[in-house]
Design a protein around this motif. Structure first.
Motif, PDB file in Angstrom:
ATOM      1  N   LYS A 368      64.663  42.348  31.308  1.00 24.23           N
ATOM      2  CA  LYS A 368      64.749  42.096  29.864  1.00 24.23           C
ATOM      3  C   LYS A 368      63.624  41.182  29.386  1.00 24.23           C
ATOM      4  O   LYS A 368      63.102  41.358  28.288  1.00 24.23           O
ATOM      5  N   GLU A 371      60.517  43.272  29.051  1.00 22.60           N
ATOM      6  CA  GLU A 371      60.640  44.127  27.871  1.00 22.60           C
ATOM      7  C   GLU A 371      60.249  43.384  26.596  1.00 22.60           C
ATOM      8  O   GLU A 371      59.455  43.868  25.786  1.00 22.60           O
ATOM      9  N   ARG A 372      60.809  42.173  26.447  1.00 26.44           N
ATOM     10  CA  ARG A 372      60.530  41.383  25.235  1.00 26.44           C
ATOM     11  C   ARG A 372      59.068  40.986  25.177  1.00 26.44           C
ATOM     12  O   ARG A 372      58.462  41.006  24.110  1.00 26.44           O
ATOM     13  N   LYS A 375      56.805  43.507  23.878  1.00 27.83           N
ATOM     14  CA  LYS A 375      56.880  43.708  22.425  1.00 27.83           C
ATOM     15  C   LYS A 375      56.334  42.508  21.662  1.00 27.83           C
ATOM     16  O   LYS A 375      56.552  42.384  20.454  1.00 27.83           O
ATOM     17  N   GLU A 377      57.425  39.577  21.702  1.00 27.94           N
ATOM     18  CA  GLU A 377      58.482  38.693  21.240  1.00 27.94           C
ATOM     19  C   GLU A 377      58.602  37.519  22.217  1.00 27.94           C
ATOM     20  O   GLU A 377      58.004  37.547  23.283  1.00 27.94           O
ATOM     21  N   VAL A 379      60.829  34.341  24.375  1.00 29.38           N
ATOM     22  CA  VAL A 379      62.022  34.171  25.199  1.00 29.38           C
ATOM     23  C   VAL A 379      62.306  32.680  25.391  1.00 29.38           C
ATOM     24  O   VAL A 379      61.386  31.888  25.578  1.00 29.38           O
ATOM     25  N   THR A 510      63.773  36.562  20.630  1.00 31.40           N
ATOM     26  CA  THR A 510      64.783  37.616  20.593  1.00 31.40           C
ATOM     27  C   THR A 510      65.624  37.661  21.856  1.00 31.40           C
ATOM     28  O   THR A 510      66.589  38.398  21.933  1.00 31.40           O
ATOM     29  N   LEU A 511      65.231  36.860  22.853  1.00 34.74           N
ATOM     30  CA  LEU A 511      66.026  36.850  24.084  1.00 34.74           C
ATOM     31  C   LEU A 511      66.226  35.411  24.548  1.00 34.74           C
ATOM     32  O   LEU A 511      65.280  34.625  24.597  1.00 34.74           O
TER      33      LEU A 511
END
Ligand code: ADP
Ligand code: ZN
Ligand code: ZN
Length: 690
Positions: A368, A371-372, A375, A377, A379, A510-511
């Motif tokens: 995960k 993945e972020r 993008k 984004e 963490v 986002t995470l």
């Protein structure tokens, strides 16, 4: 003859013989229950007043002190009184309201008035610390633009607070708003109402350095009418904020715990942000709780007080149910943004699975994260333990490195190659061998933030991670520095201890990954479930605050625990109902009141004897429904070379409990000689029993 120095409050009563001495009651910052009488020298009569700061001869030395009352003339209360030495400041440092508030604190918490006043004084007589200049103004930290219009829920809450402010009578509210619901905006708008009516506002935050986004929002609205008690301020600059608050020049004062004592002559609104935070309780004498003091202060000033939280303290929510606090709810995030979805990764090895080391970051969490990152984004990773490994053991002889002064294992810090005691700060170099047998086979057990940092470097070599913990933020201004860098996108990952759980607002996150969600659950304390739930919900609230939805991963060995299951669905009410039922059943606060009597000393036998003896004294008064728990060793039974025991007292009401503490303190003072070498302190309404 010249006119005598009759101050207005005695004018009109009996004429005063100018030759009669004046006396002053002085509170000195020592752990003593009483105040002391001194003679006021003639040359000070003109200038001394209630609230003045003085220096007095005390025993064989001198002590600072504060004038709490003046008697002008009359018979000497006692023979052989000493005169006051010097008047430290010409102006009274405390006004009547603060003096009265300090008296309340001193009585309620059974603490020395002098110590309370010393705590209240910003930078007071404490030596000017040699510190760096205050940190630069933090700007552009991902703070969203000022919202054009309030949400319906914000409007509704604000209308109620505005009415209360306008009514100018005491009102108290709990602003219960989920993370990201826009509580700060409600505070700012309510402050505007208070200021427009000529009032002043006191804004309390758990820790100023971690609340700079709130400070920034207030600065945006009120410019230089905002005074901030920042930890980086010198004593002189603190006193400057204090003076400008007292003169009415400042409209808003933002500060941590002790700012609750700032003199604000036209106080109309008090806000306690993140009211559930333990930082509001002082961990040393006087052990006051700033939230409670704020409520009392609001009551006396006829002001409005707003306690805000997404995870209210159990006591506060219980007070809503008892009708003592009005409820203002912000049940949704701004723009109806969904709350982050939470998933649990059970760290326990599946039955029959081959035995392998539990990974620091589970495979799912690692996936995960990448993945972020792909993008663009950000963490946040949370682990409530700093250092590299909290436990260092020789594989050959079994020796565990321990602090020689405290009853705890030493934590290995890789950044400095040292073994550090997290309780007393003692450190020594780690040479890679066992101190006992010289073996090189050393086991570094457990996980700290530095270890996660290392793991991240291995897994994502090109990714920038910032670590936010006690070690990385020692220097003044470094919090802001790290957070600003993260807010500006200079790093993809922010890794840290509970510092990352506090009110941060970074829309690109986002995470959120929690490395060990049950770390705090097994502490021997009746609030450990509450604290775990609050921490997990708060840290989860850092995800998905912008336009993109957020996700939270909780790694745990204990997914069935109700604090976790409630945190997963982010259901405060469910947690509250479960926890309040347990408290009722086990007769813990808020159904009873507690005080913790703490004993420490170098000789354990003496400490135990003193604790047992005081237990017997209090036990004699058992008819009032007092329950004694202990004496028992404190969970941290040795600290800095001192043995620590405690005696917890439980009572149905505060008054009973306080009375027991007063008796205990009097007896303790009376028989001081018999337990020389043992110190006893009182923790009223302890927030933990650790
Ligand atoms: P909380 O303290 O409740 O977690 P914040 O006060 O930090 O929430 O607000 C969350 C975010 O929403 C912030 O970025 C804030 O600027 C923004 N915000 C607050 N109120 C509004 C509003 N009425 N319209 C748009 N954005 C808002
Ligand atoms: Zn060894
Ligand atoms: Zn130690």
């Amino acid at each position: 003859m010249e006119t005598s120095h009759i101050s207005p409050d005695v004018a009109g009563s009996e004429p005063i013989d100018d030759r009669e001495p004046w006396y002053a009651e002085i509170a000195v910052p020592r752990p003593l229950p009483q105040t002391f009488t001194y003679v006021v020298p003639d040359e000070l009569r003109d200038r001394i007043a209630v609230g003045s700061q003085v220096e007095v001869p005390f025993g064989r030395s001198r002590s600072p002190g504060f004038v709490v009352s003046l008697v002008r003339g009359g018979a000497a209360p006692r023979e052989g009184l000493k005169p006051i030495g010097t008047l430290t400041y010409p102006d009274p440092v405390f006004d009547g309201a603060i003096l009265e508030l300090a008296k309340w604190v001193s009585e309620y918490y059974v603490a020395s008035l002098g110590e309370v006043l010393m705590t209240a004084l910003p930078g007071g007589l404490r030596k000017e610390a040699r510190r760096a200049s205050p940190p630069p103004e933090a700007r552009g930290l991902g703070l969203a633009q000022i919202p054009r219009s309030l949400s319906a829920a914000q409007r509704k809450a604000l209308a109620v607070v505005d009415d209360a402010i306008t009514a100018q009578v005491f009102r108290s509210f709990l602003l219960y708003g989920v993370t990201g619901s826009g509580k700060t905006e409600v505070y700012v708008r309510a402050a505007e109402t208070a200021v427009a009516a000529g009032g002043q506002v006191l804004m309390l935050v758990p820790e100023i350095a971690l609340s700079f986004q709130v400070v920034e929002r207030f600065r945006l609205a009120f410019g230089d009418r905002v005074g901030v008690f920042h930890s980086g301020l010198t004593a002189r600059r603190r006193q400057d904020v204090w003076r400008r608050a007292r003169s009415g020049e400042l409209a808003i004062v933002v500060g941590a715990r002790s700012a609750v004592f700032t003199p604000l002559p036209s106080l109309r609104l008090l806000v306690v942000d993140e009211e559930h935070e333990g930082a509001y309780k002082q961990a040393e004498t006087p052990r006051y709780h700033a939230r409670e003091v704020a409520i009392v202060r609001a009551h006396r000033a006829g002001a409005t007080v707003v306690l805000g939280s997404a995870t209210p303290a159990l006591e506060s929510y219980a007070n809503v149910q008892r009708g003592k606090l009005g409820l203002l709810a912000l049940p949704e995030r701004i723009d109806a943004r969904p709350r982050a979805s939470v998933v649990v990764h059970d760290l326990r090895p599946r039955e029959g699975a081959p035995k392998e080391r539990t990974p620091i970051l589970s495979r799912e969490l690692t996936r995960k994260i990448s993945e972020r990152l792909s993008k663009k984004e950000q963490v946040i990773l949370f682990l409530n333990r700093r250092g590299y490994a909290p436990f260092v053991q020789c594989r050959h002889c079994g020796l565990v490195a321990r602090c020689h002064q405290c009853d705890v294992s030493l934590t290995f810090h890789r950044t400095s190659d040292s073994l550090v005691c997290h309780y007393c700060g003692d450190r020594k170099t780690h040479f890679g061998t066992c101190e006992n047998c010289g073996s090189l086979r050393i086991l570094f057990a457990g996980i700290g933030t530095q270890r996660v940092e290392e793991e991240l470097q291995a897994l994502f070599p090109r990714v920038q991670a910032l670590r936010l913990d006690f070690d990385s933020t020692r220097r003044v201004g470094s919090y802001e520095h790290i957070l600003r860098a993260f807010g500006a996108g200079e790093a993809e990952i922010l890794l840290g201890t509970q510092m990352v759980a506090r009110g941060l607002d970074f829309p690109n996150v986002t995470l959120v990954g929690v490395i060990n969600a049950d770390a705090g659950l097994n502490l021997p304390d009746f609030r450990s479930a509450e604290r775990t739930f609050q921490l997990l919900t708060q840290v989860a609230g850092r995800a998905g605050r912008g336009e993109r939805p957020g996700e939270v991963v909780l790694q745990t060995h204990y997914p069935e625990h109700y604090a976790l299951t409630a945190a997963v669905v982010q259901d405060y009410e469910a947690f509250f109902l479960k926890e309040i039922a347990l408290r009722r059943e086990r007769e813990y606060p808020p159904f009873t009141r507690m005080a913790n009597l703490l004993f420490d000393g170098e000789e354990e036998a003496r400490v135990i004897r003193a604790a047992e003896w005081l237990g017997t004294i209090i036990g004699r008064d058992a008819r009032k429904g007092l329950t004694l728990l202990g004496p028992a060793p404190q969970p941290l039974s040795r600290l800095k070379g001192k043995h620590r025991w405690h005696l917890a007292i439980r009572a149905p009401h505060h008054a009973t409990l306080r009375q027991a503490c007063v008796v205990a303190l009097e007896e303790w003072e009376r028989t001081k000689r018999e337990h020389a070498g043992v110190r006893m302190t009182i923790d009223m309404d302890p927030i933990d029993l650790l």
